[in-house]
Design a protein around this motif. Sequence first.
Motif, PDB file in Angstrom:
ATOM      1  N   THR A   1     -97.774 -54.960 -32.727  1.00 24.48           N
ATOM      2  CA  THR A   1     -97.101 -53.995 -31.861  1.00 24.48           C
ATOM      3  C   THR A   1     -98.112 -53.464 -30.859  1.00 24.48           C
ATOM      4  O   THR A   1     -99.233 -53.075 -31.240  1.00 24.48           O
ATOM      5  CB  THR A   1     -96.521 -52.823 -32.667  1.00 24.48           C
TER       6      THR A   1
ATOM      7  N   LYS B   1     -77.131 -48.253 -25.884  1.00 26.48           N
ATOM      8  CA  LYS B   1     -78.225 -48.217 -26.860  1.00 26.48           C
ATOM      9  C   LYS B   1     -79.423 -47.400 -26.372  1.00 26.48           C
ATOM     10  O   LYS B   1     -80.581 -47.748 -26.609  1.00 26.48           O
ATOM     11  CB  LYS B   1     -78.673 -49.640 -27.207  1.00 26.48           C
TER      12      LYS B   1
ATOM     13  N   SER C   1     -85.316 -43.254 -25.092  1.00 26.23           N
ATOM     14  CA  SER C   1     -85.851 -44.612 -25.193  1.00 26.23           C
ATOM     15  C   SER C   1     -84.732 -45.624 -25.023  1.00 26.23           C
ATOM     16  O   SER C   1     -83.557 -45.348 -25.318  1.00 26.23           O
ATOM     17  CB  SER C   1     -86.557 -44.824 -26.538  1.00 26.23           C
ATOM     18  N   LYS C   2     -85.122 -46.825 -24.551  1.00 26.93           N
ATOM     19  CA  LYS C   2     -84.162 -47.906 -24.326  1.00 26.93           C
ATOM     20  C   LYS C   2     -84.839 -49.233 -24.659  1.00 26.93           C
ATOM     21  O   LYS C   2     -85.941 -49.514 -24.179  1.00 26.93           O
ATOM     22  CB  LYS C   2     -83.708 -47.896 -22.856  1.00 26.93           C
ATOM     23  N   ASP C   3     -84.185 -50.045 -25.498  1.00 25.35           N
ATOM     24  CA  ASP C   3     -84.710 -51.359 -25.842  1.00 25.35           C
ATOM     25  C   ASP C   3     -84.447 -52.342 -24.709  1.00 25.35           C
ATOM     26  O   ASP C   3     -83.355 -52.345 -24.117  1.00 25.35           O
ATOM     27  CB  ASP C   3     -84.074 -51.875 -27.125  1.00 25.35           C
TER      28      ASP C   3
ATOM     29  N   ASP D   1     -84.652 -56.776 -27.129  1.00 27.84           N
ATOM     30  CA  ASP D   1     -85.086 -55.850 -28.180  1.00 27.84           C
ATOM     31  C   ASP D   1     -86.522 -56.087 -28.648  1.00 27.84           C
ATOM     32  O   ASP D   1     -86.955 -55.502 -29.640  1.00 27.84           O
ATOM     33  CB  ASP D   1     -84.151 -55.896 -29.394  1.00 27.84           C
ATOM     34  N   LYS D   2     -87.267 -56.914 -27.944  1.00 24.57           N
ATOM     35  CA  LYS D   2     -88.688 -57.055 -28.270  1.00 24.57           C
ATOM     36  C   LYS D   2     -89.525 -55.949 -27.636  1.00 24.57           C
ATOM     37  O   LYS D   2     -90.663 -55.715 -28.032  1.00 24.57           O
ATOM     38  CB  LYS D   2     -89.208 -58.411 -27.792  1.00 24.57           C
TER      39      LYS D   2
ATOM     40  N   THR E   1     -89.565 -51.801 -25.802  1.00 24.85           N
ATOM     41  CA  THR E   1     -88.914 -50.489 -25.744  1.00 24.85           C
ATOM     42  C   THR E   1     -89.587 -49.639 -24.680  1.00 24.85           C
ATOM     43  O   THR E   1     -90.818 -49.527 -24.647  1.00 24.85           O
ATOM     44  CB  THR E   1     -88.981 -49.756 -27.088  1.00 24.85           C
TER      45      THR E   1
ATOM     46  N   SER F   1     -89.937 -45.783 -23.333  1.00 24.30           N
ATOM     47  CA  SER F   1     -89.724 -44.415 -23.817  1.00 24.30           C
ATOM     48  C   SER F   1     -90.251 -43.427 -22.776  1.00 24.30           C
ATOM     49  O   SER F   1     -91.271 -43.667 -22.130  1.00 24.30           O
ATOM     50  CB  SER F   1     -90.438 -44.185 -25.149  1.00 24.30           C
TER      51      SER F   1
ATOM     52  N   TYR G   1     -94.217 -53.247 -27.010  1.00 23.12           N
ATOM     53  CA  TYR G   1     -93.860 -54.658 -27.123  1.00 23.12           C
ATOM     54  C   TYR G   1     -94.224 -55.146 -28.515  1.00 23.12           C
ATOM     55  O   TYR G   1     -95.331 -54.885 -29.006  1.00 23.12           O
ATOM     56  CB  TYR G   1     -94.589 -55.502 -26.075  1.00 23.12           C
TER      57      TYR G   1
ATOM     58  N   LYS H   1     -87.644 -54.386 -34.309  1.00 25.61           N
ATOM     59  CA  LYS H   1     -87.636 -52.928 -34.289  1.00 25.61           C
ATOM     60  C   LYS H   1     -87.115 -52.373 -35.604  1.00 25.61           C
ATOM     61  O   LYS H   1     -86.116 -52.830 -36.137  1.00 25.61           O
ATOM     62  CB  LYS H   1     -86.774 -52.426 -33.132  1.00 25.61           C
TER      63      LYS H   1
END
Length: 819
Positions: free
Chosen positions: A243, A711, A742-744, A748-749, A751, A753, A794, A800
């Motif tokens: 991460t 989301k 926050s938004k993915d 979704d790999k 995010t 924020s 990332y 997640k």
Amino acid sequence: MKKIKSVLILVLFFTTLLSFAQAPQGPAVPKIKITGKVVEKISKQPLEYATITFLIPNNPKPVAGGITNPNGEFDIEVKPGIYDIKIEFISFKISEIKQKNLQKSTSLGMISLEEDANQLNEVVIRSEKTTVEIKLDKKVYNVGSDLMVKGGTVSDVLDNIPSVSVDVEGNVSLRGNDNVRVLIDGRPSNAINIAEALRLIPADAIEKVEVITNPSARYDAEGGGGLLNIILKKGKNQGLNGTFIASAGYPENYGLSGTINYKSKNFNLFTTQGINDRSNPGNAITNTNYLNDNNDITNSVNESRKNERLNKGYNGNFGIEWYLTESTAWTNTFNYRKSNGDNVDNVFQNNINGDGSFDYRRNRINEESSNSESVEFATNFTKKFNKDGHKLTIDGSFSTSDDLNYAIITDRATNTTLVKFDNTINNQTQNRNLLQLDYVLPFGKGSQFEAGYRGDFTELLTDYKVENDGVINRNFTNTLEYKEKVNAVYTQYGVKINKFSALFGLRFEDSNIEINQLATNDFNTKKYNNFFPSAFFTYEISDKSSTSVSYSRRIQRPRGRMLNPFSNLSSNINIFVGNPDLDPAFTDALDFGYIKRWEKLTFNTSLYVNKTTDVFQFARRESGDFVNGIPVTISSPINLATEYRAGFEFTLNYSPYKWWKLNGNFNFFRNETQGNYVYTDFNNNEIVQDFNNTASSWFTRITSKITLPYKIDWQTNATYNGPQNNAQGRSLGVFAANLAFSKDILKDKGTLSFNISDVFNSRKRLMETYLPQFANSYSEMQWRERQFTLSFTYRINKPKNEREQPRRNQGDNEGDYQG
């Protein structure tokens, strides 16, 4: 502001009442007890928080269920009948037992779950680990799902935890008590300045924080208010995982951090790296009216200051967990921290005559540079024997730290052409070695014996020098040598009989403390040894509710700034002076707890009583010195006789809908201080200050996390610290709020924020001080002004909110008695 406080209180109490309204009603029905244990199929390691669900065949609605404890065990009561039983754990294949006829109490034995390769590669996870896990003996705060701390530090993490407060200077308190022991991976921090160290470690390096309000004899006896154990990430999943987080903010604030691990059958390599470049502007005011014997104002000084703190830091660790055999693991970790900072402290003092007319202005500019470096090597060896829970662990930690602070103080005044220059150098070097051995032996049915040794050896050398216009000021120049050797042994015995559990412990600590002032050849040695008993009793009312009572004895040893009789000169009329003759304070703590769980709500409350002898108290007095006719005030810690502290708190986790999660915490406490401070003033008069005081205060925090359309996650928290009186004045109430979104992205790999820390720019320390026949003052202090931060996360091969598999060496839970 009063309306906001009222709303917060009403929301918290309403949620409490709602929790009781949801409690199931009706007469008790005879039930049978179903037990078992859930483990990972290959390693046979227990799976904590695995879900067991009982269903009537051909009916999808669950009729009973529960989760496993840290040992993977479950104990669930159901009515006699025929059931389909479903056993689930995130990223593992579901195990089902069809049409099981249960007519009497039965053990299902060991249930093995197999890793699901397909789920590991999926991004969509069926459930998310809650931010706060409430247990009877502690609260566990999981950092990963908290938007507030993205791009932040450990201090930001701690300030979002129920029961915990971090003041404007970074000092940590637990349930209103600042006598708190901060541990990192179960070990005391090797930092000289713990508040600064917590600002250096990135939030992303933390896996979770354990809040232990009444620790057992297994833990270090230090910390009358309890323990905070910060667990750093080490990586647990098979293969390569990582991460990375990049952040930028205003005021100028940049950070880059990453956590990556590679795990195979025989070893686990892990590392966390982080760099940051932060600007933390702050400000303060102190307005003081000086009084005569009739309490009339003779003159006043209005002091204001602006701080421009700049800091560049690096924090990194690298470790390997080596699986020697299926039951033996050896972990070695290397940690390194370094920071460089500049702090310009610009102080203005407006001097006012007794009639209110302006006299003159003084300007003191303190330009400070700091360099800090810390190196630590830690090792852990764990051997697990055939019997479940039977194990031996050996830990070692060896560290060295250096802090160098250099300051140039320029002093100008409008009533003179003379310009004064003061130089201060504060060089601190610390070496710390820690050795620990723990042995746990379960025996019989529900019984466990534990014993261990701990040696903590610390040497801190503080070399402080002050120069006034190039001439050394002997009144403020000193070399302080502090040596601490603490050897401890402990033993514990736990037993569980049906629904009743008991844990008895006794710890013995031998302390050898040397406090040497080398400049004045003043040597002081303090030797003492003490017993620290503990006792814990728990009763399981049902599978969803428990109650407990616990007792422990704790100690607080004075260190560092509290002992050093020489301090900085950023203000030449308000000076802090340490007290090298301080004795340790001892606390007897009693805690009554209750926890209740429903489908959507967890409620935990406790009533606590503490008695502390030789408690530390800060006292202000005249020094007898004057600067241009202004008396110099000294603030110094003293041992006051006794403090009684009592209070109650409750914590709530409530999920009314899948898209909305709430958690709240409320704490009310009452302090009663008994004792007098007797000293001889500069006129050789004996002065008696009465410190008898009774004060009440309260603290509340509520956090809301909502999933919006598309989301987008929205998180808000609000905190209020109530006012509190003390023997020489009072602190005022303070309200603060934070906001985050926050938004993915990137399938979704990734995010994005965005958060705002201290939305209303209201987080300050507000104090009023009353010293009859000397001075009254009002002060405000804001360590860090409102801050905006944008961060990007990332993930590599790590979905997640994925629930990681348990490590073979779960060092943060070593020795926990489960019964």
